[in-house]
Design an enzyme around this catalytic site. Structure first.
Site, PDB file in Angstrom:
ATOM      1  N   LYS A  22       0.861  -1.090   0.164  1.00 25.55           N
ATOM      2  CA  LYS A  22      -0.063   0.079   0.084  1.00 25.55           C
ATOM      3  C   LYS A  22       1.064   1.216  -0.070  1.00 25.55           C
ATOM      4  O   LYS A  22       0.598   2.115  -0.682  1.00 25.55           O
ATOM      5  CB  LYS A  22      -0.851   0.017   1.201  1.00 25.55           C
ATOM      6  CG  LYS A  22      -1.616   1.306   1.482  1.00 25.55           C
ATOM      7  CD  LYS A  22      -2.392   1.403   2.657  1.00 25.55           C
ATOM      8  CE  LYS A  22      -1.719   1.406   3.961  1.00 25.55           C
ATOM      9  NZ  LYS A  22      -1.561   3.330   4.057  1.00 25.55           N
ATOM     10  N   ASN A  23       1.979   1.342   0.774  1.00 22.80           N
ATOM     11  CA  ASN A  23       2.647   2.511   1.168  1.00 22.80           C
ATOM     12  C   ASN A  23       3.656   2.801  -0.182  1.00 22.80           C
ATOM     13  O   ASN A  23       4.519   3.459  -0.055  1.00 22.80           O
ATOM     14  CB  ASN A  23       3.498   2.305   2.416  1.00 22.80           C
ATOM     15  CG  ASN A  23       2.281   2.449   3.618  1.00 22.80           C
ATOM     16  OD1 ASN A  23       1.096   2.973   3.296  1.00 22.80           O
ATOM     17  ND2 ASN A  23       2.705   2.273   4.760  1.00 22.80           N
ATOM     18  N   CYS A 116      -5.523  12.123  11.834  1.00 29.55           N
ATOM     19  CA  CYS A 116      -6.222  10.772  11.792  1.00 29.55           C
ATOM     20  C   CYS A 116      -6.270  10.199  13.011  1.00 29.55           C
ATOM     21  O   CYS A 116      -5.935  10.634  14.138  1.00 29.55           O
ATOM     22  CB  CYS A 116      -5.403   9.960  10.598  1.00 29.55           C
ATOM     23  SG  CYS A 116      -3.994   9.164  11.074  1.00 29.55           S
ATOM     24  N   ARG A 121      -0.516  14.189  12.564  1.00 26.72           N
ATOM     25  CA  ARG A 121      -0.148  14.071  11.028  1.00 26.72           C
ATOM     26  C   ARG A 121       0.299  15.526  10.651  1.00 26.72           C
ATOM     27  O   ARG A 121      -0.306  15.949   9.445  1.00 26.72           O
ATOM     28  CB  ARG A 121      -1.091  13.257  10.278  1.00 26.72           C
ATOM     29  CG  ARG A 121      -1.664  12.094  10.683  1.00 26.72           C
ATOM     30  CD  ARG A 121      -0.629  10.937  10.909  1.00 26.72           C
ATOM     31  NE  ARG A 121       0.206  10.214  10.001  1.00 26.72           N
ATOM     32  CZ  ARG A 121      -0.232   9.236   9.405  1.00 26.72           C
ATOM     33  NH1 ARG A 121      -1.666   8.686   9.688  1.00 26.72           N
ATOM     34  NH2 ARG A 121       0.283   8.927   8.152  1.00 26.72           N
ATOM     35  N   ASP A 308       4.335   0.513  11.944  1.00 22.14           N
ATOM     36  CA  ASP A 308       2.856  -0.156  11.343  1.00 22.14           C
ATOM     37  C   ASP A 308       2.862  -1.556  12.078  1.00 22.14           C
ATOM     38  O   ASP A 308       1.780  -2.295  11.767  1.00 22.14           O
ATOM     39  CB  ASP A 308       2.961  -0.172   9.758  1.00 22.14           C
ATOM     40  CG  ASP A 308       2.754   1.067   9.373  1.00 22.14           C
ATOM     41  OD1 ASP A 308       3.147   1.516   8.021  1.00 22.14           O
ATOM     42  OD2 ASP A 308       2.731   1.939   9.986  1.00 22.14           O
ATOM     43  N   ARG A 400      -8.643  -0.528   3.970  1.00 22.17           N
ATOM     44  CA  ARG A 400      -7.832   0.457   3.658  1.00 22.17           C
ATOM     45  C   ARG A 400      -6.442  -0.122   3.190  1.00 22.17           C
ATOM     46  O   ARG A 400      -5.801   0.401   2.170  1.00 22.17           O
ATOM     47  CB  ARG A 400      -7.533   1.638   4.802  1.00 22.17           C
ATOM     48  CG  ARG A 400      -8.673   2.607   4.767  1.00 22.17           C
ATOM     49  CD  ARG A 400      -8.438   3.399   5.772  1.00 22.17           C
ATOM     50  NE  ARG A 400      -7.175   4.227   5.120  1.00 22.17           N
ATOM     51  CZ  ARG A 400      -6.223   4.755   5.916  1.00 22.17           C
ATOM     52  NH1 ARG A 400      -6.595   4.942   7.242  1.00 22.17           N
ATOM     53  NH2 ARG A 400      -5.046   5.142   5.271  1.00 22.17           N
TER      54      ARG A 400
HETATM   55  C1  EPZ Z   1       3.924   6.798   6.217  1.00 21.10           C
HETATM   56  O1  EPZ Z   1       3.124   8.025   6.843  1.00 21.10           O
HETATM   57  C2  EPZ Z   1       2.985   5.639   5.953  1.00 21.10           C
HETATM   58  N1  EPZ Z   1       1.802   5.976   4.989  1.00 21.10           N
HETATM   59  C3  EPZ Z   1       2.744   5.144   7.369  1.00 21.10           C
HETATM   60  O2  EPZ Z   1       1.692   3.953   7.049  1.00 21.10           O
HETATM   61  C4  EPZ Z   1       3.827   4.823   8.186  1.00 21.10           C
HETATM   62  O3  EPZ Z   1       3.266   4.634   9.434  1.00 21.10           O
HETATM   63  C5  EPZ Z   1       4.590   6.178   8.172  1.00 21.10           C
HETATM   64  O4  EPZ Z   1       5.012   6.524   7.062  1.00 21.10           O
HETATM   65  C6  EPZ Z   1       5.816   5.712   9.328  1.00 21.10           C
HETATM   66  O5  EPZ Z   1       6.697   4.679   8.549  1.00 21.10           O
HETATM   67  C7  EPZ Z   1       2.191   5.944   3.882  1.00 21.10           C
HETATM   68  O6  EPZ Z   1       3.469   5.584   3.373  1.00 21.10           O
HETATM   69  C8  EPZ Z   1       0.987   6.175   2.848  1.00 21.10           C
HETATM   70  P1  EPZ Z   1       5.931  10.233   8.408  1.00 21.10           P
HETATM   71  P2  EPZ Z   1       3.858   9.282   6.698  1.00 21.10           P
HETATM   72  O7  EPZ Z   1       5.818  11.530   7.732  1.00 21.10           O
HETATM   73  O8  EPZ Z   1       4.553   9.766   5.717  1.00 21.10           O
HETATM   74  C9  EPZ Z   1       5.937  13.383  12.077  1.00 21.10           C
HETATM   75  C10 EPZ Z   1      -0.040   2.585   7.541  1.00 21.10           C
HETATM   76  O9  EPZ Z   1      -0.773   2.074   8.335  1.00 21.10           O
HETATM   77  N2  EPZ Z   1       5.753  14.593  11.000  1.00 21.10           N
HETATM   78  O10 EPZ Z   1       7.191   9.539   8.281  1.00 21.10           O
HETATM   79  O11 EPZ Z   1       2.455  10.376   7.217  1.00 21.10           O
HETATM   80  C11 EPZ Z   1       4.533  12.727  11.955  1.00 21.10           C
HETATM   81  O12 EPZ Z   1       3.697  13.406  12.840  1.00 21.10           O
HETATM   82  C12 EPZ Z   1       0.212   3.896   7.484  1.00 21.10           C
HETATM   83  O13 EPZ Z   1       0.153   1.970   6.510  1.00 21.10           O
HETATM   84  C13 EPZ Z   1       5.997  15.611  11.115  1.00 21.10           C
HETATM   85  O14 EPZ Z   1       6.154  16.074  12.373  1.00 21.10           O
HETATM   86  O15 EPZ Z   1       4.757   9.051   7.905  1.00 21.10           O
HETATM   87  C14 EPZ Z   1       5.047  11.311  12.642  1.00 21.10           C
HETATM   88  O16 EPZ Z   1       4.895  11.225  14.105  1.00 21.10           O
HETATM   89  C15 EPZ Z   1       0.002   4.584   8.844  1.00 21.10           C
HETATM   90  N3  EPZ Z   1       5.849  16.595  10.071  1.00 21.10           N
HETATM   91  C16 EPZ Z   1       6.369  11.065  11.918  1.00 21.10           C
HETATM   92  O17 EPZ Z   1       6.829  12.190  11.730  1.00 21.10           O
HETATM   93  C17 EPZ Z   1       5.821  16.367   9.099  1.00 21.10           C
HETATM   94  O18 EPZ Z   1       5.762  17.150   8.351  1.00 21.10           O
HETATM   95  C18 EPZ Z   1       6.183  10.002  10.869  1.00 21.10           C
HETATM   96  O19 EPZ Z   1       5.612  10.597  10.173  1.00 21.10           O
HETATM   97  C19 EPZ Z   1       5.654  15.264   8.606  1.00 21.10           C
HETATM   98  C20 EPZ Z   1       5.561  13.934   9.546  1.00 21.10           C
END
Ligand code: EPZ
Length: 420
Positions: A22-23, A116, A121, A308, A400
């Site tokens: 998915k990711n 979410c 996020r 995850d 999802r």
């Molecule tokens: C991706 O989300 C995945 N989603 C998530 O999978 C996964 O849990 C996550 O990466 C971590 O591996 C997809 O790829 C579609 P991040 P993403 O930006 O990109 C903080 C699932 O279950 N952050 O690495 O949103 C954020 O709040 C989903 O398949 C900021 O602070 O993850 C979080 O605490 C859930 N500012 C941390 O970084 C920003 O601008 C990780 O977020 C962006 C992120």
């Protein structure tokens, strides 16, 4: 909302094949905006997040169709840079379309995706990175309006190795003049898959899988009329199936996967007393009748233990020997499954991002509710091992990221009924 009824004390056996990630498919679908060619995507998971993303591409003027085992996408006719607000809110991770829309149109407009179930996020890393590429970012009444008609490559250091921000900036920088270097980039395997796809579209991107990614103009290659790409296997779905076998004290062969993407998960399963035979593209697991103590799990960016997989390992810890400590370092609200496990008889103490779990002899089947995608999947596998029947509500969350999880598990010995 739909629900599932799961018969407990299941015995899992046999073999299961795992589909595309998915990711990985989600950013790659966004990336189809960066070519006028038709893209043939193989191993595309038919999950609701994918259909939501395809609807967004269609709203932008793109086209797609499924034929045989492939998804065909062509965005040559895409003619707007305004993301549909309702669909963007439905799929918050569509925020990484900003980069591809900017690279395609020079402008982009979307709504704030909002938080979410697992956290707020925020997207500050995305927006500050775009501004460093000379994109003007204006926020008006919940909308984000970007002008990147003169994007210029630069050095961007991410304060946190955000997966989405890394992907957004890789795609935006592909449309910039000059070289971009992203440091402290995310290292997830899905980032490498996005790089491989960008290179097939003729973009000179290197370094994915490391903390430093370089994007520098075009490759001197002929791009075919139909660009083909096979999505990498879903390491989280694979881990979920292995955890199903582990919690049921069973044996299972999980195939069509990339074990090298799952090292931290496999290590924890071994710590829990499972025997793993690791092949080139499969893992055979044999679990003990009772799982050994998993003392500590800390979620971290890749190659650390994946957030995850945290809910599924949490399920294992509820019935393992001893006491386990789980620290969720990535998302601030990713223990919503804990109260549901408590309803099943688990013994859990939670303080902020730390959960202390004392393993019990067995869980009791009861009525529980999925609160997010992976937490829902964890409740399903816990129901497999519980004594009695478990009903899991809100299973739309699970759809999802899993293509009919009940069919997958029933094919290896479970007895799960979906009630819409
Ligand atoms: C991706 O989300 C995945 N989603 C998530 O999978 C996964 O849990 C996550 O990466 C971590 O591996 C997809 O790829 C579609 P991040 P993403 O930006 O990109 C903080 C699932 O279950 N952050 O690495 O949103 C954020 O709040 C989903 O398949 C900021 O602070 O993850 C979080 O605490 C859930 N500012 C941390 O970084 C920003 O601008 C990780 O977020 C962006 C992120």
């Amino acid at each position: 909302m739909a629900k599932m009824i799961i018969e407990g004390r299941a015995k899992i056996s046999g073999e299961i094949s795992i589909g595309g990630a998915k990711n990985s498919i989600l950013p790659i679908l966004a990336c189809t905006l960066l070519t006028d060619r038709t893209v043939r995507i193989k191993n595309c998971p038919k999950i609701s997040d994918v259909f939501n993303m395809l609807n967004i591409l269609k709203t932008l003027g793109g086209n797609y169709y499924f034929e045989g085992d492939s998804l065909y996408v062509n965005t040559a006719s895409a003619d707007t840079y305004v993301m549909p607000p309702d669909l963007s809110r439905e799929l918050r991770s569509s925020i990484f379309m900003l980069g591809s829309i900017l690279a395609r149109f020079g402008k982009a407009c979307c709504v704030y995706p909002g938080g979410c179930e697992i956290g707020n996020r925020p997207i500050g890393l995305h927006l500050s990175g775009l501004q460093m590429l000379n994109v003007s970012v204006n926020e008006e009444e919940g909308s984000i309006i970007c002008n990147g008609e003169d994007m210029r490559g630069t050095a961007i250091h991410l304060d946190y190795p955000s997966v989405g921000a890394t992907e957004n900036l890789m795609m935006a920088a592909s449309g910039a003049k000059g070289k971009t270097i992203i440091t402290n980039a995310a290292r997830e395997p899905e980032i490498e898959d996005l790089q491989a796809f960008l290179r097939k579209l003729g973009y000179n991107v290197n370094g994915a899988g490391t903390s430093t990614i370089e994007i520098d103009g075009r490759l001197n290659i002929n791009i075919p009329d139909v660009v083909e790409h096979k999505i990498i296997s879903d390491r989280i779905v694979a881990g979920t199936m292995l955890c199903a076998a582990a919690i049921c004290g069973s044996s299972l062969n999980v195939k069509d996967i990339e074990p090298a993407h799952m090292s931290s998960t496999l290590s924890k399963l071994r710590e829990a007393g499972c025997t793993l035979d690791i092949g080139r593209s499969d893992v055979h697991i044999t679990a003990p009748d009772r799982l050994r103590e998993i003392r500590m799990i800390e979620t971290l960016p890749h190659p650390g233990f994946p957030t995850d997989m945290q809910p599924m390992l949490f399920a294992l810890c509820t019935v393992a020997d001893g006491t386990s400590i789980i620290v969720e370092n990535v998302f601030e609200n990713r223990f919503k499954h804990a109260p549901e496990f408590t309803k099943m008889g688990a013994v859990i103490t939670q303080r902020d991002r730390t959960a202390i779990i004392r393993g019990v002899k067995h869980l009791r089947g009861t009525h529980v509710t999925a609160r997010d995608l992976r937490g829902g999947a964890a409740l399903v596998i816990a129901g497999l091992a519980a004594w009695g029947y478990t009903t899991v509500d809100n299973i739309d969350f699970i759809d999802r990221g899993y293509e009919r999880i009940e069919n997958m598990l029933n094919s290896i010995g479970a007895n799960i009924t979906r009630i819409n």
